[in-house]
Scaffold this motif. Sequence first.
Motif, PDB file in Angstrom:
ATOM      1  N   LEU A   6      79.433  20.299 133.478  1.00  0.00           N
ATOM      2  CA  LEU A   6      78.689  20.408 134.728  1.00  0.00           C
ATOM      3  C   LEU A   6      77.608  21.475 134.599  1.00  0.00           C
ATOM      4  O   LEU A   6      76.468  21.259 134.977  1.00  0.00           O
ATOM      5  CB  LEU A   6      79.643  20.755 135.878  1.00  0.00           C
ATOM      6  CG  LEU A   6      79.008  20.940 137.255  1.00  0.00           C
ATOM      7  CD1 LEU A   6      78.384  19.630 137.721  1.00  0.00           C
ATOM      8  CD2 LEU A   6      80.035  21.414 138.254  1.00  0.00           C
ATOM      9  N   VAL A   7      77.959  22.608 134.038  1.00  0.00           N
ATOM     10  CA  VAL A   7      77.000  23.697 133.870  1.00  0.00           C
ATOM     11  C   VAL A   7      75.872  23.274 132.946  1.00  0.00           C
ATOM     12  O   VAL A   7      74.706  23.457 133.250  1.00  0.00           O
ATOM     13  CB  VAL A   7      77.699  24.976 133.343  1.00  0.00           C
ATOM     14  CG1 VAL A   7      76.685  26.012 132.902  1.00  0.00           C
ATOM     15  CG2 VAL A   7      78.611  25.553 134.414  1.00  0.00           C
ATOM     16  N   SER A   8      76.192  22.683 131.809  1.00  0.00           N
ATOM     17  CA  SER A   8      75.147  22.341 130.849  1.00  0.00           C
ATOM     18  C   SER A   8      74.269  21.195 131.344  1.00  0.00           C
ATOM     19  O   SER A   8      73.099  21.120 130.994  1.00  0.00           O
ATOM     20  CB  SER A   8      75.753  22.006 129.491  1.00  0.00           C
ATOM     21  OG  SER A   8      76.569  20.861 129.590  1.00  0.00           O
ATOM     22  N   ASP A   9      74.804  20.300 132.178  1.00  0.00           N
ATOM     23  CA  ASP A   9      74.026  19.171 132.667  1.00  0.00           C
ATOM     24  C   ASP A   9      73.230  19.494 133.932  1.00  0.00           C
ATOM     25  O   ASP A   9      72.180  18.920 134.166  1.00  0.00           O
ATOM     26  CB  ASP A   9      74.937  17.978 132.956  1.00  0.00           C
ATOM     27  CG  ASP A   9      75.510  17.367 131.684  1.00  0.00           C
ATOM     28  OD1 ASP A   9      74.972  17.650 130.597  1.00  0.00           O
ATOM     29  OD2 ASP A   9      76.493  16.619 131.789  1.00  0.00           O
ATOM     30  N   SER A  10      73.732  20.409 134.754  1.00  0.00           N
ATOM     31  CA  SER A  10      73.140  20.645 136.066  1.00  0.00           C
ATOM     32  C   SER A  10      72.223  21.858 136.127  1.00  0.00           C
ATOM     33  O   SER A  10      71.389  21.946 137.006  1.00  0.00           O
ATOM     34  CB  SER A  10      74.239  20.838 137.104  1.00  0.00           C
ATOM     35  OG  SER A  10      75.075  19.715 137.138  1.00  0.00           O
ATOM     36  N   LEU A  11      72.405  22.800 135.232  1.00  0.00           N
ATOM     37  CA  LEU A  11      71.662  24.053 135.308  1.00  0.00           C
ATOM     38  C   LEU A  11      70.679  24.185 134.155  1.00  0.00           C
ATOM     39  O   LEU A  11      70.947  23.734 133.055  1.00  0.00           O
ATOM     40  CB  LEU A  11      72.642  25.235 135.276  1.00  0.00           C
ATOM     41  CG  LEU A  11      73.710  25.252 136.365  1.00  0.00           C
ATOM     42  CD1 LEU A  11      74.674  26.404 136.135  1.00  0.00           C
ATOM     43  CD2 LEU A  11      73.092  25.338 137.739  1.00  0.00           C
ATOM     44  N   MET A  17      71.983  31.572 131.818  1.00  0.00           N
ATOM     45  CA  MET A  17      71.926  32.958 131.372  1.00  0.00           C
ATOM     46  C   MET A  17      72.327  33.915 132.502  1.00  0.00           C
ATOM     47  O   MET A  17      73.065  34.874 132.278  1.00  0.00           O
ATOM     48  CB  MET A  17      70.511  33.302 130.880  1.00  0.00           C
ATOM     49  CG  MET A  17      70.423  34.691 130.268  1.00  0.00           C
ATOM     50  SD  MET A  17      68.751  35.139 129.745  1.00  0.00           S
ATOM     51  CE  MET A  17      68.433  33.873 128.540  1.00  0.00           C
ATOM     52  N   MET A  18      71.857  33.634 133.708  1.00  0.00           N
ATOM     53  CA  MET A  18      72.228  34.478 134.849  1.00  0.00           C
ATOM     54  C   MET A  18      73.731  34.418 135.110  1.00  0.00           C
ATOM     55  O   MET A  18      74.359  35.445 135.383  1.00  0.00           O
ATOM     56  CB  MET A  18      71.451  34.057 136.103  1.00  0.00           C
ATOM     57  CG  MET A  18      69.980  34.406 136.065  1.00  0.00           C
ATOM     58  SD  MET A  18      69.645  36.170 135.888  1.00  0.00           S
ATOM     59  CE  MET A  18      70.266  36.797 137.423  1.00  0.00           C
ATOM     60  N   LEU A  19      74.301  33.243 134.998  1.00  0.00           N
ATOM     61  CA  LEU A  19      75.750  33.117 135.195  1.00  0.00           C
ATOM     62  C   LEU A  19      76.514  33.917 134.137  1.00  0.00           C
ATOM     63  O   LEU A  19      77.520  34.555 134.437  1.00  0.00           O
ATOM     64  CB  LEU A  19      76.168  31.652 135.165  1.00  0.00           C
ATOM     65  CG  LEU A  19      75.782  30.838 136.393  1.00  0.00           C
ATOM     66  CD1 LEU A  19      76.098  29.371 136.173  1.00  0.00           C
ATOM     67  CD2 LEU A  19      76.473  31.358 137.634  1.00  0.00           C
ATOM     68  N   ARG A  20      76.024  33.874 132.916  1.00  0.00           N
ATOM     69  CA  ARG A  20      76.683  34.638 131.849  1.00  0.00           C
ATOM     70  C   ARG A  20      76.577  36.143 132.115  1.00  0.00           C
ATOM     71  O   ARG A  20      77.522  36.896 131.881  1.00  0.00           O
ATOM     72  CB  ARG A  20      76.078  34.296 130.489  1.00  0.00           C
ATOM     73  CG  ARG A  20      76.511  32.941 129.994  1.00  0.00           C
ATOM     74  CD  ARG A  20      75.980  32.649 128.601  1.00  0.00           C
ATOM     75  NE  ARG A  20      76.362  31.305 128.209  1.00  0.00           N
ATOM     76  CZ  ARG A  20      75.591  30.475 127.538  1.00  0.00           C
ATOM     77  NH1 ARG A  20      74.376  30.845 127.164  1.00  0.00           N
ATOM     78  NH2 ARG A  20      76.012  29.270 127.227  1.00  0.00           N
TER      79      ARG A  20
END
Length: 79
Positions: A6-11, A17-20
């Motif tokens: 979901l993260v790799s497809d949607s963001l 990077m901000m989430l990390r």
Amino acid sequence: MKAKELVSDSLNDQQVMMLRLLKKPLPEADFIQIRRLAVKLLSKQLDETVQEWEDNNNITETSYEELSKEHFRRKSANS
């Protein structure tokens, strides 16, 4: 669907990077400060976008004053 998919497809890359960067919970005061800075940045970007639109369309303060005096209600079918 897995969270990673979901993260790799949607963001986009910046969002990931901000989430990390924010993976570890922040003290509430720090989180509020970051949120305020983000809102301030978005507000600045909106102001710049509106200013550019006004410049491109020759919109002035007088234009807004004139619009504020117009009546926008439609007459009903019975009138």
